[in-house]
Design a protein around this motif. Structure first.
Motif, PDB file in Angstrom:
ATOM      1  N   ASP A 293       3.871 -19.493  13.238  1.00 44.50           N
ATOM      2  CA  ASP A 293       2.770 -20.518  13.715  1.00 44.50           C
ATOM      3  C   ASP A 293       1.362 -20.422  13.106  1.00 44.50           C
ATOM      4  O   ASP A 293       0.754 -21.236  13.534  1.00 44.50           O
ATOM      5  N   GLU A 294       1.121 -19.277  12.327  1.00 41.24           N
ATOM      6  CA  GLU A 294      -0.192 -19.209  11.839  1.00 41.24           C
ATOM      7  C   GLU A 294      -0.007 -18.816  10.262  1.00 41.24           C
ATOM      8  O   GLU A 294       0.738 -18.112   9.877  1.00 41.24           O
ATOM      9  N   TYR A 295      -0.969 -19.127   9.426  1.00 44.96           N
ATOM     10  CA  TYR A 295      -0.821 -18.614   7.964  1.00 44.96           C
ATOM     11  C   TYR A 295      -1.154 -17.266   7.901  1.00 44.96           C
ATOM     12  O   TYR A 295      -1.767 -16.419   8.822  1.00 44.96           O
ATOM     13  N   LEU A 296      -0.494 -16.607   6.897  1.00 45.65           N
ATOM     14  CA  LEU A 296      -0.549 -15.027   6.785  1.00 45.65           C
ATOM     15  C   LEU A 296      -2.126 -14.786   6.270  1.00 45.65           C
ATOM     16  O   LEU A 296      -2.618 -15.646   5.434  1.00 45.65           O
ATOM     17  N   THR A 297      -2.670 -13.855   6.728  1.00 39.75           N
ATOM     18  CA  THR A 297      -3.784 -13.505   6.079  1.00 39.75           C
ATOM     19  C   THR A 297      -3.537 -12.165   5.169  1.00 39.75           C
ATOM     20  O   THR A 297      -2.618 -11.693   4.778  1.00 39.75           O
ATOM     21  N   ALA A 298      -4.863 -12.145   4.030  1.00 39.44           N
ATOM     22  CA  ALA A 298      -4.929 -11.245   3.194  1.00 39.44           C
ATOM     23  C   ALA A 298      -4.385  -9.803   3.730  1.00 39.44           C
ATOM     24  O   ALA A 298      -3.816  -9.246   3.131  1.00 39.44           O
ATOM     25  N   ASP A 299      -4.945  -9.494   4.700  1.00 36.84           N
ATOM     26  CA  ASP A 299      -4.918  -8.136   5.339  1.00 36.84           C
ATOM     27  C   ASP A 299      -3.416  -8.056   5.690  1.00 36.84           C
ATOM     28  O   ASP A 299      -2.833  -6.962   5.632  1.00 36.84           O
ATOM     29  N   GLN A 300      -2.589  -9.026   6.369  1.00 36.89           N
ATOM     30  CA  GLN A 300      -1.309  -8.812   6.607  1.00 36.89           C
ATOM     31  C   GLN A 300      -0.315  -8.668   5.534  1.00 36.89           C
ATOM     32  O   GLN A 300       0.330  -7.853   5.689  1.00 36.89           O
ATOM     33  N   ILE A 301      -0.953  -9.302   4.526  1.00 30.14           N
ATOM     34  CA  ILE A 301       0.031  -9.188   3.303  1.00 30.14           C
ATOM     35  C   ILE A 301      -0.221  -7.809   2.596  1.00 30.14           C
ATOM     36  O   ILE A 301       0.779  -6.993   2.305  1.00 30.14           O
ATOM     37  N   LEU A 302      -1.516  -7.191   2.680  1.00 26.92           N
ATOM     38  CA  LEU A 302      -1.869  -5.965   1.903  1.00 26.92           C
ATOM     39  C   LEU A 302      -0.966  -4.766   2.736  1.00 26.92           C
ATOM     40  O   LEU A 302      -0.758  -3.791   2.288  1.00 26.92           O
ATOM     41  N   ASN A 303      -1.181  -5.127   4.134  1.00 28.76           N
ATOM     42  CA  ASN A 303      -0.598  -4.204   5.096  1.00 28.76           C
ATOM     43  C   ASN A 303       0.934  -4.131   4.834  1.00 28.76           C
ATOM     44  O   ASN A 303       1.694  -2.810   4.832  1.00 28.76           O
ATOM     45  N   ALA A 304       1.626  -5.193   4.610  1.00 32.77           N
ATOM     46  CA  ALA A 304       3.082  -5.293   4.290  1.00 32.77           C
ATOM     47  C   ALA A 304       3.315  -4.605   3.023  1.00 32.77           C
ATOM     48  O   ALA A 304       4.246  -3.596   2.736  1.00 32.77           O
ATOM     49  N   VAL A 305       2.531  -4.589   1.896  1.00 35.65           N
ATOM     50  CA  VAL A 305       2.680  -4.149   0.706  1.00 35.65           C
ATOM     51  C   VAL A 305       2.272  -2.484   0.703  1.00 35.65           C
ATOM     52  O   VAL A 305       3.293  -1.642   0.201  1.00 35.65           O
ATOM     53  N   ASN A 306       1.312  -2.024   1.513  1.00 36.76           N
ATOM     54  CA  ASN A 306       1.036  -0.484   1.673  1.00 36.76           C
ATOM     55  C   ASN A 306       2.060   0.009   2.519  1.00 36.76           C
ATOM     56  O   ASN A 306       2.586   1.218   2.063  1.00 36.76           O
ATOM     57  N   GLU A 307       2.836  -0.771   3.610  1.00 33.34           N
ATOM     58  CA  GLU A 307       3.877  -0.151   4.268  1.00 33.34           C
ATOM     59  C   GLU A 307       5.250   0.031   3.330  1.00 33.34           C
ATOM     60  O   GLU A 307       5.846   1.029   3.479  1.00 33.34           O
TER      61      GLU A 307
END
Length: 140
Positions: free
Chosen positions: A103-117
């Motif tokens: 319901d909201e756009y992904l943020t760079a922080d969310q994507i970077l967190n997913a990559v790091n995990e």
């Protein structure tokens, strides 16, 4: 609308999508692009796949190789305000992005967190097991 694209050389994308659908019960708007299986240039396949994407839509592309031809075919679309490319496909990163609220756009922080995990899931298991603490109760 968030569109998830898994793109690879040959059939890797199809296999990952099938496994993803099995694990997640088919949630999300997920598409696979398996490049070089036909005589259609990959740039044309990408253009067709993105043909229904509007200015308000969000696209997250997962590619197999950083700098590979499939990855490069998506690069011109990074001018779209909500377009993300992640190279180095693995299931943990795709699942992490897929389960984010749409319901909201992904943020760079969310994507970077997913990559790091997801990086943490890349483990040499032999070494991991060898370095696990020994259970003292086994000695008794």
């Amino acid at each position: 609308m968030r569109k998830i694209i898994i793109a690879s050389h040959d059939r890797m994308a199809e296999g990952i999508k099938e496994t993803l659908n099995y694990i997640t019960k088919g949630i999300g708007n997920v598409h696979a692009l398996s490049a070089y299986l036909t005589n259609t240039p990959v740039k044309e396949e990408v253009k067709e796949l993105l043909g229904d994407v509007g200015e308000e839509d969000e696209v997250v592309v997962f590619t197999d190789l950083l700098g590979g031809s499939v990855n490069q075919a998506f690069a011109p679309y990074m001018t779209h305000p909500h377009f993300h490319i992640i190279a180095g496909i693995n299931l943990p990163v795709i699942i992490s992005v897929l389960v984010q609220p749409d319901d909201e756009y992904l943020t760079a922080d969310q994507i970077l967190n997913a990559v790091n995990e997801a990086r943490e899931q890349l483990v040499y298991v032999n070494d991991f097991v060898a370095n696990m603490p020994k259970d003292d109760e086994e000695d008794e």
